[in-house]
Design a protein around this motif. Structure first.
Motif, PDB file in Angstrom:
ATOM      1  N   GLY A 188      41.306  70.931  66.221  1.00  0.00           N
ATOM      2  CA  GLY A 188      41.167  69.585  66.763  1.00  0.00           C
ATOM      3  C   GLY A 188      42.475  68.812  66.720  1.00  0.00           C
ATOM      4  N   VAL A 189      43.210  68.937  65.631  1.00  0.00           N
ATOM      5  CA  VAL A 189      44.474  68.212  65.489  1.00  0.00           C
ATOM      6  C   VAL A 189      45.489  68.628  66.561  1.00  0.00           C
ATOM      7  N   PRO A 190      45.796  69.936  66.695  1.00  0.00           N
ATOM      8  CA  PRO A 190      46.756  70.315  67.743  1.00  0.00           C
ATOM      9  C   PRO A 190      46.240  70.083  69.151  1.00  0.00           C
ATOM     10  N   ALA A 191      44.918  70.190  69.362  1.00  0.00           N
ATOM     11  CA  ALA A 191      44.366  69.919  70.696  1.00  0.00           C
ATOM     12  C   ALA A 191      44.618  68.480  71.096  1.00  0.00           C
ATOM     13  N   LEU A 192      44.520  67.569  70.134  1.00  0.00           N
ATOM     14  CA  LEU A 192      44.770  66.151  70.405  1.00  0.00           C
ATOM     15  C   LEU A 192      46.262  65.880  70.597  1.00  0.00           C
ATOM     16  N   VAL A 193      47.074  66.402  69.681  1.00  0.00           N
ATOM     17  CA  VAL A 193      48.520  66.154  69.745  1.00  0.00           C
ATOM     18  C   VAL A 193      49.128  66.748  71.011  1.00  0.00           C
ATOM     19  N   LEU A 194      48.651  67.935  71.401  1.00  0.00           N
ATOM     20  CA  LEU A 194      49.223  68.634  72.556  1.00  0.00           C
ATOM     21  C   LEU A 194      48.428  68.404  73.843  1.00  0.00           C
TER      22      LEU A 194
ATOM     23  N   ALA B  69      56.015  78.222  73.935  1.00  0.00           N
ATOM     24  CA  ALA B  69      55.304  78.070  72.667  1.00  0.00           C
ATOM     25  C   ALA B  69      54.375  76.859  72.711  1.00  0.00           C
ATOM     26  N   LEU B  70      54.832  75.755  73.318  1.00  0.00           N
ATOM     27  CA  LEU B  70      54.008  74.555  73.432  1.00  0.00           C
ATOM     28  C   LEU B  70      52.779  74.811  74.297  1.00  0.00           C
ATOM     29  N   GLN B  71      52.984  75.454  75.429  1.00  0.00           N
ATOM     30  CA  GLN B  71      51.864  75.711  76.341  1.00  0.00           C
ATOM     31  C   GLN B  71      50.843  76.656  75.717  1.00  0.00           C
ATOM     32  N   GLY B  72      51.321  77.746  75.109  1.00  0.00           N
ATOM     33  CA  GLY B  72      50.413  78.689  74.476  1.00  0.00           C
ATOM     34  C   GLY B  72      49.631  78.053  73.344  1.00  0.00           C
TER      35      GLY B  72
ATOM     36  N   GLY C 285      45.137  71.596  60.031  1.00  0.00           N
ATOM     37  CA  GLY C 285      45.442  71.014  61.324  1.00  0.00           C
ATOM     38  C   GLY C 285      46.923  70.872  61.622  1.00  0.00           C
ATOM     39  N   VAL C 286      47.628  70.162  60.749  1.00  0.00           N
ATOM     40  CA  VAL C 286      49.039  69.860  61.013  1.00  0.00           C
ATOM     41  C   VAL C 286      49.924  71.086  60.813  1.00  0.00           C
ATOM     42  N   LEU C 287      49.771  71.747  59.656  1.00  0.00           N
ATOM     43  CA  LEU C 287      50.660  72.872  59.348  1.00  0.00           C
ATOM     44  C   LEU C 287      50.239  74.155  60.068  1.00  0.00           C
ATOM     45  N   SER C 288      49.035  74.662  59.782  1.00  0.00           N
ATOM     46  CA  SER C 288      48.613  75.941  60.361  1.00  0.00           C
ATOM     47  C   SER C 288      48.329  75.831  61.851  1.00  0.00           C
ATOM     48  N   GLY C 289      47.539  74.826  62.236  1.00  0.00           N
ATOM     49  CA  GLY C 289      47.132  74.719  63.632  1.00  0.00           C
ATOM     50  C   GLY C 289      48.235  74.321  64.577  1.00  0.00           C
ATOM     51  N   LEU C 290      49.137  73.468  64.119  1.00  0.00           N
ATOM     52  CA  LEU C 290      50.184  72.946  65.009  1.00  0.00           C
ATOM     53  C   LEU C 290      51.548  73.557  64.719  1.00  0.00           C
TER      54      LEU C 290
END
Length: 303
Positions: free
Chosen positions: A54-60, A187-190, A229-234
């Motif tokens: 959820g965290v990286p989905a929102l940030v990205l 990397a950002l898109q993937g 979320g922040v470390l592993s997911g993003l």
């Protein structure tokens, strides 16, 4: 303007790739410890998945909104392998096993298996031909896994769940590694596509099976938001994508063999998990294999 030589650009790219890979394994070790810790809380694997993606989905969100959920230039098969290999399926399989496996064993069975799986896919599917140095490195990883297997059979502390689901997770991740390398995505898109699809899958799982995320104290949620979320997911997803782009799939995956050493130390320090001499030996042998299997010491380095 001074033109940069091809040798300098290659050296700079390798340095960037090595940095990305090292950042990734440090975060992975933190993720293993945080996930082991979560087994004593009300957080289930679905709750952790909601946080993780959820965290990286929102940030990205700006990234995946621009590419679309199914980019036209990316074969659907590759996108599916990426989402399964580094997203929802990988997370559920590995988290289920991590909850009942000591951190030191997770490091070996998951992190140690990734280079083997990546090398196997590279050789069988894509015709890669590792040189002698890299084969020796992979052999060291096998030796570390063998030591852990003998220990488990003697102590019965590690069940079949660990030996089945963690290597399966490693195989999924290796598939993602090779699929991403050939997808043409940045990397950002993937990372953005994997995050949003995995988050949507976990929302579906939460609606079907329920969630206990609202019952968890805020300090615990904060810890998991940071680690998952922040470390592993993003951060780790982006760092690993950079490593794959710079080093190639098999070499980037080989760095995961450093995870056993870090996970064993972290489990002993933060979780008070007993770590014997042979567990340390297994972790060190497995971690040592990365110096060879990455091809750093080879005269030729192929991704």
């Amino acid at each position: 303007m001074v033109a940069l030589s091809p040798e300098f650009r290659k050296s700079n790219s390798l340095a960037t790739g090595y940095a990305g890979a090292l950042v990734t394994v440090f975060i992975w070790a933190t993720w293993i410890i945080a996930t082991r810790h979560s087994s004593g809380t009300h957080l289930g694997t679905i709750d952790l998945g909601l946080i993780r993606y959820g965290v990286p989905a929102l940030v990205l969100a700006p990234v995946w909104l621009k590419t679309g959920l199914i980019p036209r230039d990316v074969p659907l098969a590759l996108l599916t392998i990426m989402v399964c290999g580094a997203g929802a399926l990988f997370f559920q399989v590995t988290t289920f096993a991590i909850h009942s496996t000591p951190a030191s064993a997770v490091g070996v069975l998951l992190g140690g298996s990734m280079p083997l799986a990546a090398a196997l896919i590279g050789v069988v599917v894509f015709g890669e031909r590792p040189d002698l140095t890299r084969w020796l490195g992979l052999g060291s990883i096998v030796a570390g896994l063998a030591i852990l297997l003998v220990l488990a059979l003697n102590s019965h502390e590690i069940t079949w769940v660990s030996f089945v689901f963690l290597p399966l997770g490693a195989l999924l991740w290796a598939g993602y590694t090779h699929a991403f390398k050939r997808s043409g995505l940045t990397a950002l898109q993937g990372g953005a596509l994997i995050a949003v699809w995995s988050f949507l899958i976990h929302v579906g799982l939460a609606l079907t099976f329920g969630s206990t995320i609202l019952e968890v104290p805020l300090p615990e949620l904060g810890l998991q938001f940071l680690s998952q979320g922040v470390l592993s997911g993003l951060a780790a997803m982006l760092a690993y994508g950079i490593a794959v782009r710079s080093l190639g799939g098999s070499q980037a995956a080989a760095f995961s063999a450093l995870t056993p050493v870090l996970a064993a130390l972290g489990g002993a320090i933060f979780l008070d998990e007993p770590v014997g001499v042979w567990e340390i030996v297994a972790a060190l042998i497995t971690g040592l294999g990365v110096a060879l299997s990455t091809g750093i010491l080879s005269h030729r380095a192929k991704g």
